[in-house]
Design a protein around this motif. Sequence first.
Motif, short mmCIF file in Angstrom:
data_model
loop_
_atom_site.label_atom_id
_atom_site.label_comp_id
_atom_site.label_asym_id
_atom_site.label_seq_id
_atom_site.Cartn_x
_atom_site.Cartn_y
_atom_site.Cartn_z
N ALA A 179 0.83 -1.13 0.07
CA ALA A 179 0.03 -0.01 0.09
C ALA A 179 0.89 1.29 0.04
CB ALA A 179 -0.83 0.27 1.21
N THR A 237 -5.78 8.04 0.21
CA THR A 237 -7.28 7.71 -0.03
C THR A 237 -7.64 6.96 -1.07
OG1 THR A 237 -7.54 10.34 0.81
CG2 THR A 237 -9.48 8.91 -0.07
N VAL A 247 -6.51 3.66 0.07
CA VAL A 247 -7.48 2.84 1.28
C VAL A 247 -8.48 2.24 0.51
CG1 VAL A 247 -8.97 3.66 2.85
CG2 VAL A 247 -6.37 4.26 3.22
N LEU A 300 -7.53 -2.91 3.83
CA LEU A 300 -6.87 -2.47 5.01
C LEU A 300 -7.76 -2.22 6.29
CD1 LEU A 300 -4.61 0.49 3.77
CD2 LEU A 300 -3.80 -1.86 3.99
N GLU A 350 -5.07 0.62 9.99
CA GLU A 350 -4.12 0.72 8.89
C GLU A 350 -4.29 1.84 8.14
OE1 GLU A 350 -2.85 -4.28 8.80
OE2 GLU A 350 -4.33 -3.36 7.46
N SER A 351 -5.53 2.03 7.89
CA SER A 351 -5.93 3.05 6.97
C SER A 351 -5.68 4.77 7.38
CB SER A 351 -7.41 2.86 6.38
OG SER A 351 -7.81 1.93 5.77
#
Length: 295
Positions: free
Chosen positions: A67, A229, A232, A237, A241-242
């Motif tokens: 990510a 964003t 996410v 996630l 985590e986000s």
Amino acid sequence: MLLALAGSLTPILLLICLGFILGKKTDYLNSPSLGALVSSIGLPALLLYSVLSMQMQVFSMLKIIAATVLVLLIVSLISFIILKTLKLPTRFYLPPLVNPNTGNLGIPIAFALFGAEGMAIAVVISSVVQISHFTLGVGFMSGTYHPKQLLRNGPVIALVVGALFLGFNIRLPTPIMSTLDMLSHITLPIMLMLLGKSISGLKVNEKGKISRALLLSAFRPAVGVFAATIVVFLFPLSPLESAVLLVLNAMPVAVISYMLASKFKGPVDEIALMILLSLPLSLCAVGALWWLKLH
């Protein structure tokens, strides 16, 4: 809610101010060995302890790494387009816009807002950004890059070791974990004071570039949050985590970008301005994210 945010961030700001004062009035923080101690021992110890103590799964770590890499790629693409539009050289301006200060500011903020579990996620994200500093940052500003530089990077080594320990379900003895815990407790204050000391040493002489520096300073946290964003929504996630991913990508321009610009004869004054101006803007962005109940 605002009182809780202020209560969490006040110790961070006080330690930065203490480092600023010590940097101006004393030579307590002048030793280059102090920064090396944090990057080579303190931060790797913090990473190992945080990841192993919360028993993070290998899949979770790899997911966070992927990510973070995707966020950096999105930010790189958008920043490249913006810099070309403004007719600014990507060699010196791309790394400061892409790589946020996730180390000596992002990790303490994650710990203040999200506790030990949030900090464990933050140190993984910060390790990926460290790799970006030593690849994208050094590669762009110097015009060359040597992969062996990563082999001497403590956080990167700790990330690999931590992943191996998790993968093979290896648990360190309690005395070793206690030692890592003690090192992690001294790491955050030193990191914050070194940030304050670095800010105290910034020299800005060209006043005519303030408007452009302000534009780029606002762009850094804005593009970071925008890219995070998107990721996410794409990645599975957890809420924590986000939240950590969003907050760390709202961080300001990293001091290491100033150091690299100085070393490779880049626009030092403008990058110094970007660091100074992006810091309060990033804290405002963190406050806005907190207001939106990411915690």
